[in-house]
Design an enzyme around this catalytic site. Structure first.
Site, mmCIF file in Angstrom:
data_model
loop_
_atom_site.group_PDB
_atom_site.id
_atom_site.type_symbol
_atom_site.label_atom_id
_atom_site.label_comp_id
_atom_site.label_asym_id
_atom_site.label_seq_id
_atom_site.Cartn_x
_atom_site.Cartn_y
_atom_site.Cartn_z
ATOM 1 N N HIS A 142 0.865 -1.191 0.000
ATOM 2 C CA HIS A 142 0.000 0.000 0.000
ATOM 3 C C HIS A 142 0.897 1.236 0.000
ATOM 4 O O HIS A 142 1.149 1.830 1.043
ATOM 5 C CB HIS A 142 -0.931 -0.027 1.217
ATOM 6 C CG HIS A 142 -1.918 -1.153 1.192
ATOM 7 N ND1 HIS A 142 -2.766 -1.435 2.236
ATOM 8 C CD2 HIS A 142 -2.205 -2.069 0.224
ATOM 9 C CE1 HIS A 142 -3.532 -2.476 1.920
ATOM 10 N NE2 HIS A 142 -3.196 -2.891 0.713
ATOM 11 N N HIS A 211 -5.722 1.798 -4.032
ATOM 12 C CA HIS A 211 -5.420 0.646 -3.172
ATOM 13 C C HIS A 211 -3.904 0.422 -2.999
ATOM 14 O O HIS A 211 -3.409 0.413 -1.880
ATOM 15 C CB HIS A 211 -6.094 -0.610 -3.750
ATOM 16 C CG HIS A 211 -5.942 -1.826 -2.906
ATOM 17 N ND1 HIS A 211 -6.919 -2.782 -2.783
ATOM 18 C CD2 HIS A 211 -4.911 -2.264 -2.138
ATOM 19 C CE1 HIS A 211 -6.511 -3.735 -1.971
ATOM 20 N NE2 HIS A 211 -5.285 -3.448 -1.572
HETATM 21 O O1 2HA Z 1 -5.004 -6.724 3.828
HETATM 22 O O2 2HA Z 1 -3.530 -5.707 1.337
HETATM 23 O O3 2HA Z 1 -5.356 -6.250 -0.470
HETATM 24 C C1 2HA Z 1 -4.226 -7.293 2.865
HETATM 25 C C2 2HA Z 1 -4.355 -6.526 1.631
HETATM 26 C C3 2HA Z 1 -5.532 -6.781 0.783
HETATM 27 ZN ZN ZN Z 2 -4.021 -4.467 -0.327
#
Ligand code: 2HA
Ligand code: ZN
Length: 276
Positions: A142, A211
Site C-alpha cells: 500500500h 489501493h
Molecule cells: O489486507 O492488502 O489487499 C491485505 C491486503 C488486501
Molecule cells: Zn491491499
C-alpha cells in the site's frame, strides 16, 4: 535444516520488515509470496507436514501444479513477521491440478494464506511462463504516493508510465516495459486477479487504483527495488504537482530515446507520445 535459517526465508522476512519500515504496511496491509526453488525445497522437505486438508484456491493455476510457496498470512501484520515468522507466514503446496492448496508449515496459531492468494498465484503463473521460470516473487504493498496519484491522473498505463518515467532518469531503465493500471475493483477475488495477471503478461508492476501496487521479480531485492523505485518516482511527482502542475522542464521523448540507446533498453514508442 530449520526453515527459518534458509536463505529464502531470511530474504522473505527481510523484505517484510523493509516494507514495514517504509510505511507501506499499515495494520494487515500488503502481502508477499515466493515460489520456492527445487533445491531449496529438497532442503526443507523434512520440515514440511504434508498431511493437512486441501483447500480451494478460488481460481485455477495449472501452470503452478506441484509448486511450493512461502506466503504471508491473511490478517497478519508485516510488522510482526520478523518477530514471529511462524505465526505470520506459511509454506503451502499446490495440488496436481492447480486448484487447491494445503498448508505444510507455519501459521502455527491458525489462519489462512493471504486474502490476495488468487491474484498472487495468477500473477505467478503468468510470470513463470513469460520469464521462463525466472520470476519467483510477487509483492503487494500500500504505497501512499502511488495511491494518491490514482486520484488525479487518468487511470491509463501510458499516462502512469510516462509521468513516472519523467520523475527520475533511472525509472525507464528500472521498468522499461512500463507499468499497468487496474481501475478500482473489489480486492481478494478472482476478477481482480484475472485483470492484474493480464497486465502482468506485459509489465512487472501493476497499480490498483485507490489501493496499492503489485510487483513481480526474480528475487527479493529486485522486486522490493522495483516497488521502491516506482513509489519514489510517485513521491517526486506528488511534490512536483503540489508545487506547480505545469512543469517548467522535464525529460523529453527524445531524451528517453537517447537514454534507451546508451543504456541498451528498448522503450516502447507508445509511452513517448507528444503531449499537448
Ligand atoms: O489486507 O492488502 O489487499 C491485505 C491486503 C488486501
Ligand atoms: Zn491491499
Amino acid at each position: 535444516m530449520n526453515i527459518l535459517d534458509t536463505k529464502f526465508a531470511q530474504g522473505f522476512i527481510k523484505l517484510c520488515n523493509d516494507g514495514w519500515n517504509m510505511g507501506w504496511h499499515e495494520r494487515n496491509g500488503g502481502n508477499l509470496t515466493y515460489r520456492i526453488k527445487k533445491e531449496e525445497l529438497e532442503e526443507v522437505l523434512p520440515c514440511l507436514n504434508r498431511t493437512r486438508e486441501w483447500r480451494e484456491i478460488g481460481t485455477s493455476v495449472p501452470g503452478l501444479a506441484g509448486e511450493f510457496f512461502m506466503v504471508t498470512g491473511s490478517g497478519k501484520y508485516f510488522r510482526n513477521v520478523i518477530l514471529d515468522p511462524e505465526d505470520s507466514t506459511a509454506i503451502i503446496e499446490i495440488d496436481e491440478k492447480g486448484e487447491k492448496y494445503r498448508i505444510c508449515w507455519g501459521l502455527v496459531n491458525g489462519g489462512r494464506p493471504t486474502s490476495e492468494l488468487p491474484s498472487h498465484l495468477m500473477n505467478h503463473e503468468v510470470k513463470k511462463e513469460v520469464s521462463q521460470g525466472l520470476h519467483r516473487v510477487i509483492y503487494h504493498a500500500h504505497t501512499p504516493n502511488v495511491i494518491a496519484l490514482t486520484f488525479v491522473l487518468p487511470l491509463k498505463d501510458e499516462v502512469f508510465t510516462r509521468e513516472l518515467w519523467e520523475m527520475a532518469t533511472e525509472c525507464p531503465v528500472v521498468f522499461p516495459d512500463g507499468i499497468g493500471v487496474v481501475g478500482w475493483m473489489v480486492p481478494g477475488g478472482r476478477d481482480i486477479a484475472v485483470e492484474t495477471s493480464r497486465l502482468m503478461r506485459q509489465y512487472d508492476a501493476a497499480i490498483w487504483a485507490h489501493h496499492g501496487m503489485f510487483c513481480s521479480g526474480e528475487d527479493f531485492d529486485l522486486t522490493f527495488g522495483l516497488m521502491h523505485t516506482v513509489e519514489k518516482a510517485a513521491e517526486i511527482l506528488v511534490k512536483v504537482l503540489s508545487m506547480r502542475p505545469d512543469k517548467l522542464q522535464t525529460i523529453t521523448p527524445q531524451n528517453f530515446r537517447d537514454l534507451a540507446r546508451d543504456f541498451h533498453v528498448s522503450l516502447p514508442e507508445r509511452f513517448l507520445y507528444e503531449k499537448k
